[in-house]
Design a protein around this motif. Structure first.
Motif, PDB file in Angstrom:
ATOM      1  N   PHE A 197       0.778  -1.165  -0.019  1.00  0.00           N
ATOM      2  CA  PHE A 197       0.007   0.100  -0.039  1.00  0.00           C
ATOM      3  C   PHE A 197       0.924   1.200  -0.041  1.00  0.00           C
ATOM      4  CE2 PHE A 197      -3.327   2.632   2.549  1.00  0.00           C
ATOM      5  CZ  PHE A 197      -4.017   2.855   1.623  1.00  0.00           C
ATOM      6  N   LEU A 198       1.845   1.235   0.759  1.00  0.00           N
ATOM      7  CA  LEU A 198       2.639   2.455   1.019  1.00  0.00           C
ATOM      8  C   LEU A 198       4.006   2.574   0.229  1.00  0.00           C
ATOM      9  CD1 LEU A 198       2.435   2.674   5.034  1.00  0.00           C
ATOM     10  CD2 LEU A 198       1.193   3.936   3.071  1.00  0.00           C
ATOM     11  N   ARG A 251       9.864   5.913   4.103  1.00  0.00           N
ATOM     12  CA  ARG A 251       8.647   6.043   3.885  1.00  0.00           C
ATOM     13  C   ARG A 251       7.863   5.552   5.205  1.00  0.00           C
ATOM     14  NH1 ARG A 251       4.197   7.725   2.336  1.00  0.00           N
ATOM     15  NH2 ARG A 251       2.956   6.837   0.789  1.00  0.00           N
TER      16      ARG A 251
ATOM     17  N   GLN B  67      -8.444  13.420  -5.168  1.00  0.00           N
ATOM     18  CA  GLN B  67      -7.711  12.090  -4.997  1.00  0.00           C
ATOM     19  C   GLN B  67      -6.431  12.332  -4.280  1.00  0.00           C
ATOM     20  OE1 GLN B  67      -7.002  11.277  -9.356  1.00  0.00           O
ATOM     21  NE2 GLN B  67      -4.893  11.352  -8.788  1.00  0.00           N
ATOM     22  N   GLY B  68      -6.434  13.610  -3.512  1.00  0.00           N
ATOM     23  CA  GLY B  68      -5.254  13.486  -2.459  1.00  0.00           C
ATOM     24  C   GLY B  68      -3.887  13.779  -3.045  1.00  0.00           C
ATOM     25  N   GLN B  85       0.937   9.534   1.174  1.00  0.00           N
ATOM     26  CA  GLN B  85      -0.338   9.193   0.338  1.00  0.00           C
ATOM     27  C   GLN B  85       0.064   7.788  -0.066  1.00  0.00           C
ATOM     28  OE1 GLN B  85      -3.050  10.246  -0.273  1.00  0.00           O
ATOM     29  NE2 GLN B  85      -2.608  11.789   1.128  1.00  0.00           N
ATOM     30  N   PRO B  86      -0.867   6.759   0.404  1.00  0.00           N
ATOM     31  CA  PRO B  86      -0.535   5.366  -0.216  1.00  0.00           C
ATOM     32  C   PRO B  86      -1.061   4.925  -1.548  1.00  0.00           C
ATOM     33  CG  PRO B  86      -2.738   5.788   1.006  1.00  0.00           C
ATOM     34  CD  PRO B  86      -2.091   7.157   0.813  1.00  0.00           C
ATOM     35  N   LEU B  87      -0.682   4.019  -2.130  1.00  0.00           N
ATOM     36  CA  LEU B  87      -1.139   3.430  -3.279  1.00  0.00           C
ATOM     37  C   LEU B  87      -2.771   3.748  -3.646  1.00  0.00           C
ATOM     38  CD1 LEU B  87      -0.407   1.971  -5.968  1.00  0.00           C
ATOM     39  CD2 LEU B  87      -1.297  -0.223  -4.746  1.00  0.00           C
ATOM     40  N   CYS B  88      -2.902   4.180  -4.622  1.00  0.00           N
ATOM     41  CA  CYS B  88      -4.387   4.247  -4.876  1.00  0.00           C
ATOM     42  C   CYS B  88      -4.733   3.598  -6.189  1.00  0.00           C
ATOM     43  CB  CYS B  88      -4.933   5.904  -5.358  1.00  0.00           C
ATOM     44  SG  CYS B  88      -6.625   5.796  -5.578  1.00  0.00           S
ATOM     45  N   ALA B  90      -6.947   2.660  -7.861  1.00  0.00           N
ATOM     46  CA  ALA B  90      -7.819   2.977  -8.973  1.00  0.00           C
ATOM     47  C   ALA B  90      -7.216   4.075  -9.846  1.00  0.00           C
ATOM     48  CB  ALA B  90      -9.042   3.785  -8.300  1.00  0.00           C
TER      49      ALA B  90
END
Lengths: 494, 494
Positions: A197-198, A251, B67-68, B85-88, B90
């Motif tokens: 995710f990060l 991170r 979307q940040g 900011q984490p993985l999006c 989408a």
């Protein structure tokens, strides 16, 4: 035609000449300067251009052959293997001595069963676990119609279990609404999901030195750079932490603030505050692995609690205290990230195991778990006292006696090497956990981690003493230098 | 101070101006040309330099805010968001219309329970599943002392289950020794693990077009390039396959050779042979997802079987036919890769669920599973006949009626758009699976996938007809153009 040859050898610190030649070739393969099917330089040519002996190149090619990176065609030479080679985790990072590679030890431990003594392993003995109560809970779940035993779980995980977990977290000062909780199939998978995710490949992650060794293995799989901060009885060295945060801009910082693995240390409230301040000042996230929380006799301060889940992602589970067969992982995080995380969870695992969630919910909800915890906490306290006394007798020192949990981090007498001792003990059926397995800087060659619950058999200590005295098989290389030890798993759970 | 501004806009194919501006900014953020905290160009400045209107930039910034990716500071301008900011998922790949985003639909389906009709979903209704037998097996496991309900599983997975699975695979012509089998926590996780085993970021993976939509979501998480090969009733288009293999050199080809999702097609022996020959000629591996195998009334040819697990990695599981609550995944692969794969499994998940493995082993071993399969195969055949008849009545065509399994791939009458129909149906409580969800090229806007087992309620068809007639809410944008549809999960299992 020969490919462009590597530059003249400039051996890096800690590499033998053979390893340096291997590294040079591997770098060209991974960087695609040498493509699959490409011919490698001749042995003579490479030896000349790199300024090493032909026998060095021969051995390097031999080892590359053995690991499948290259192939030989008789009468023709050496070629880069087909691309059809999968990830070899062991080849990322330092080369391994498979005999004390903890991952190998993990396989042995997990496969050997009851015959082996496992003071180095990361779980409680089977007879400490609530087998009968768990089986009863299983039968109860099996009697309930409509318990959803064939259905996928809800995307975030079983709602009543998340409600219960939110309550438990709030009792420990961590303000997580059930909607901020995401379940996974295990604590390790929770951490892995957070990593995906990060992290981008090439990012930096900060870990404690020493830390749970599987953090290293897991982070390798994320292809990130790992840096360490010295961690002692008071937690991370704050000056080093500040310097590392500034220099490497990680991170996230991955840590255990309570019952740290392997040291058993717990952060004071002031230390928690200072770590959070530093993380804020350097815009670094914190991933707090709290899988040992339930061993505590009273809840200690937690990064996630002080922070209110703004900058801290909290991870937990029950594999250590309830069952490693019916695992779940628990992630608590800030509400605005939940949807994205669940998207990722759906993509890579679709769902988490509903049966395990239902079983664990039943077990937690009916009070069995609290009784079980009371019993194992008392039993651990007693086992800890005995183990520390016996280790001291054997000549080791235990500067920090943890308040709770299963681990003690013991220092060997001057001049003894934990890896050599562990290798000798392993040959006699005793799995130890040598300190450098936990240490990124390889600065814990004189430490061993003991699981006090696995130290009941007197042979643990007699074999330890024998191995300390140099008994058992000699070191494979006939030398007493500290072999590099990989940072991979004896089978703990994060 | 303003950062260097992007080059003059050169809209790429398929992007609106707003999207192109967003893509330009995002590329600079991900490439770190714009660091976290950096100030973005002013709206006027960017509009001028990119040759677009100010309103285009305003909308692009608005969406980036939402979307940040960026933040606004009142009176000061726009800044790149903190790195935190984490993985999006989408935001990787095409932009989504959340209302027909199958991942959103998956959440709805998984959360809505029995109230919604789900002809688009990828699982059998609960009353088709062996709930009572499964609960009986659970109680039996719960009565066995020493069943290891608190222990970690063996690194590769429960040995007696692997033995049983090897036998089952050999019955289907796939020669896997128990030592060539690795268990995971689910079929999706098996595929995910294989992806991490074989893929480097930036690699290319070949999928069928159409294919199971979660392949797209999962591969996004691996940050690889995905290319498609047209897939029809006879399997992949072999000329296109050859061309694509040569042009893109994919690391592997991910496919279902039997009861393909969504088309229901099964490869003939000759097609299996030709696909393998092409893979060999282009040194490409094949990952064969065979989770629907047990629906077959007689075993069809398989890539893994013809190949003997040299070049093919075979994946299976029981979530579709036995339980989605007690899941396991099964990987069969060449013996010389097993150790490395297990290393990776230990690193990222430590262990797979032993309780699920024990339960499934019991269920498979005692004959219940075979009876259950006989029953659902017969029931599916009947349901398929009814569903195809009813779809034909409604004006759809089903060129290929599959031999087995739950899916039919139906074509809408000329001029109708599956996404618009699905959006309307969803608003009335019916989850459909619009064709482009499965199609990388977005070439299946006129198809829907139906799960015949979920089509028993006549409302499925009355609502379908209503939505086809344009009933229900209008398209959100008031247009009938085919909205881009993301390629993500309605909740199938791979």
């Amino acid at each position: 035609m020969d490919q462009p040859i590597p530059e003249r050898l400039r051996p890096e610190e800690g590499l033998t000449r053979v390893e340096a030649v291997m590294a040079a070739i591997e770098a060209r393969i991974s960087g695609r300067a040498l493509s699959p099917g490409a011919k490698l330089p001749s042995i003579r040519g490479l030896a000349e251009s790199m300024g090493v002996s032909k026998s060095t190149v021969v051995e390097a090619y031999d080892r590359l052959l053995a690991q499948g990176s290259i192939v030989s065609r008789p009468g023709s030479g050496f070629y880069v293997a087909s691309r059809a080679q999968p990830l070899c985790l062991a080849s990322i990072g330092p080369r391994l001595d498979r005999e004390v590679d903890p991952l190998w030890i993990a396989r042995q431990s997990l496969e050997a069963g009851a015959a082996m003594l496992k003071p180095g392993c990361g779980w409680l003995p089977p007879d400490w676990m609530p087998d009968a109560d768990l089986r009863r809970a299983l039968r109860q779940v099996g009697r309930e119609r409509g318990s959803g035993l064939t259905d996928y779980d809800a995307p975030q995980g079983l709602p009543p279990l998340r409600q219960h977990l939110a309550l438990r977290l709030s009792e420990r000062g961590i303000p997580a609404h059930p909607d901020q909780i995401v379940l996974t199939d295990s604590t390790t998978q929770a951490l892995d999901l957070i990593g995906r995710f990060l992290l981008d490949p090439g990012d930096t992650v900060l870990v404690d030195d020493p830390c749970y060794f599987n953090f290293h293995a897991l982070l390798r799989a994320h292809r990130v750079k790992v840096v360490g901060v010295p961690f002692g009885a008071g937690g991370p060295d704050l000056a080093a932490l500040e310097q590392t945060l500034a220099a490497h801009r990680p991170r996230f910082y991955l840590t255990n603030s309570g019952l740290h693995n392997p040291t058993g240390a717990s952060l004071t409230p002031a230390a928690v505050h200072r770590v959070l301040k530093l993380a804020e000042a350097h815009d670094t996230l914190i991933v707090e692995d709290d899988v040992y929380a339930d061993f505590e006799t009273e809840p200690g301060p937690r990064l996630a609690g002080f922070d209110g889940l703004e900058r801290v992602i909290h991870i937990g589970g029950f594999s250590k205290t309830l069952s490693a067969a019916a695992r779940i992982g628990v992630i608590a995080l800030r509400p605005d990230w939940v949807e994205r995380l669940v998207d990722l969870k759906l993509a890579v695992s679709l769902s988490s195991g509903r049966l395990n969630a239902a079983l664990i919910h039943r077990f937690l909800a009916d009070g069995h778990y609290r009784h079980h915890l009371d019993a194992i906490r008392a039993r651990l306290a007693e086992a800890r006292g005995r183990a520390v006394a016996r280790l001291t007798e054997a000549g080791l020192s235990v500067p920090l006696v943890p308040k709770a949990g299963m681990f003690v981090w013991a220092k060997l007498p001057e001049g003894l090497d934990a890896a050599a001792i562990s290798r000798r003990a392993l040959a006699r059926g005793v799995v130890l956990a040598p300190g450098n397995v936990f240490s990124l800087s390889q600065g814990a060659a004189d430490h061993l981690r003991f699981n006090v619950a696995q130290c009941a058999d007197p042979r643990v200590f007699s074999e330890l003493e024998r191995a300390m005295a140099g008994g058992g098989p000699a070191d494979r290389n006939g030398s007493s230098r500290s072999a590099p030890i990989s940072t991979r798993g004896i089978g703990d759970e994060v």
